[in-house]
Design a protein around this motif. Sequence first.
Motif, PDB file in Angstrom:
ATOM      1  N   SER A  42       0.821  -1.213   0.000  1.00  0.00           N
ATOM      2  CA  SER A  42       0.000   0.000   0.000  1.00  0.00           C
ATOM      3  C   SER A  42       0.856   1.264   0.000  1.00  0.00           C
ATOM      4  N   SER A  93      -8.384  -5.564   9.442  1.00  0.00           N
ATOM      5  CA  SER A  93      -7.425  -5.499   8.335  1.00  0.00           C
ATOM      6  C   SER A  93      -6.893  -6.894   8.029  1.00  0.00           C
ATOM      7  N   ASN A  94      -6.195  -6.988   6.883  1.00  0.00           N
ATOM      8  CA  ASN A  94      -5.553  -8.248   6.490  1.00  0.00           C
ATOM      9  C   ASN A  94      -4.060  -8.224   6.797  1.00  0.00           C
ATOM     10  N   GLY A 126      -1.579  -5.245  -1.038  1.00  0.00           N
ATOM     11  CA  GLY A 126      -2.467  -4.193  -0.532  1.00  0.00           C
ATOM     12  C   GLY A 126      -2.929  -4.476   0.878  1.00  0.00           C
ATOM     13  N   LEU A 127      -2.835  -3.442   1.732  1.00  0.00           N
ATOM     14  CA  LEU A 127      -3.411  -3.557   3.075  1.00  0.00           C
ATOM     15  C   LEU A 127      -4.905  -3.283   2.957  1.00  0.00           C
ATOM     16  N   GLN A 128      -5.701  -4.300   3.166  1.00  0.00           N
ATOM     17  CA  GLN A 128      -7.152  -4.175   3.009  1.00  0.00           C
ATOM     18  C   GLN A 128      -7.793  -3.853   4.355  1.00  0.00           C
ATOM     19  N   ILE A 129      -8.568  -2.747   4.370  1.00  0.00           N
ATOM     20  CA  ILE A 129      -9.250  -2.301   5.588  1.00  0.00           C
ATOM     21  C   ILE A 129     -10.743  -2.523   5.422  1.00  0.00           C
ATOM     22  N   THR A 130     -11.351  -3.178   6.383  1.00  0.00           N
ATOM     23  CA  THR A 130     -12.806  -3.357   6.416  1.00  0.00           C
ATOM     24  C   THR A 130     -13.300  -2.991   7.812  1.00  0.00           C
ATOM     25  N   ASP A 186     -15.487   2.584   4.168  1.00  0.00           N
ATOM     26  CA  ASP A 186     -14.779   1.702   3.240  1.00  0.00           C
ATOM     27  C   ASP A 186     -14.164   2.526   2.107  1.00  0.00           C
ATOM     28  N   GLY A 187     -12.962   2.187   1.738  1.00  0.00           N
ATOM     29  CA  GLY A 187     -12.295   2.856   0.639  1.00  0.00           C
ATOM     30  C   GLY A 187     -11.498   4.075   1.035  1.00  0.00           C
TER      31      GLY A 187
END
Length: 480
Positions: A42, A93-94, A126-130, A186-187
């Motif tokens: 990221s 996060s992942n 990519g660091l995915q944030i939810t 989100d996003g």
Amino acid sequence: MALLKRLLIGGIVLGVLAAAGGAASLAVYATRQTVPAGVIVSGWHAEGVSLQGFRAKLEDAVLLLARQQVRLKAEPAGGVATSLTLEQLGLRSNADEIIAQMEALKSGSLWQRAQLRKKLTNRALGLQITFDKEVLQRTVDQTWIALQKSEPVNALRIISPQDEVRIDPGRNGYRIDTEELLRQLDGRFPPKDWMLGILQAPIPLTLPLLAIKPAVTEETLKAQGITRKIAEFSTVFPASGEGRIHNVSSAAQTVHDMLLPPDGIFDYSKIIQETEKKFGFQEAPVILNGKLVPGVGGGICQVSSTLYNAVLLGGLQIVERRNHSLPVSYVTPGLDATYADGYINFKFKNNTGHHLLIRTSMDNGRLTVKLFGQTPSDITYEVVTKTIRELPAPNKYVQNPTLRKGKKVTLQQGKPGLIVETYRVKKQNGNVVSTDLVSRDAYAPQPTLIAVNGDESKLGDDTAPAPSVIEDGVRGPNFR
């Protein structure tokens, strides 16, 4: 031969030495403790960072991100902003998955580790944030308790003591739109420069709300078109007679604040049924066969008669109406509207094209009916009555043996009957536009009661018998 043998042995030795060198290189490549070349997470170029340092930096960055505050503002809640951390909003996060990929470089055979390192080379991770919806909902419910429990309040039509009409708009209830809040969050994360280890200023967001509208809104009340008082009429009732006062008051309360739609029909029989169900009627004189007698519900026609006069002055259409058999004290002959259960009713039609509001009040011995709605302000009505003819009062003789022969004593003076015509005069800006006959009513004369002793030819009542219906009440003398 000896030379060939020496060359063969030398090749074998060189092959062994070459193989040994390749294995050494493989070991060196596979056991490196740094992030593979070209790895970007990221926007963070992590190439060459030790695997231990990579893990620590990523964990610290995510922890710092969890502490990032968001400033949420709810406009209907007074515009007060509340700051919450991303962790409180359900941040997920992942990061653990990314760390696990790098940690896998430490285990397995040299060949497996080398293959994984080659696979990760030049990879963009990519660091995915939810955000956890359940956590977010729980936080929202706990933070904005009053807002989440707010209920809509109906708009209210208010009539001032000066008969001015205004509308209190009421208010909406609200619920936080968690789905929309999730979409807004989100996003947006991770934010720019998230790996610098610096918390940003609280990120402003407007709290998305779902409005719960009341059943009655300002718009629906305005659409009814009730803008002003269009008519008013009052009658006086005696201070004595608790039963009659109760009956008048009860019927007036049932009529109060009744809303009649355009072309709606007012039906007084339904008012009487509802009044008896809600309040009951008490004993008070009623009219039976042209006489006042004990009964139940006496006085209810004062309400219908008062309303009738307001209806005439408002220019409304009369559908059904009858006068009493006897004149009543509270209105001029020709302006009363009686009721007899199952026989005589009072009905009118709201022909204004807008809703009609009926209001009643009782104060200091006066019953007042006011009509609110919308009619042309330059149109007014006047009601005029004319006595066309008086009907002479007959004599009614009764025997009294205590009197001397031939003597006559007047016990009660009779009253003449009346033939009355009622007209409604329509005016525009004070000028007469039309005059219409509303009704032609007959009121029976009341006989003069004379006591005699003897064989009188005029014994009895020479008036025609009146129909046996109860007027101005619901039950007659045999109600017990």
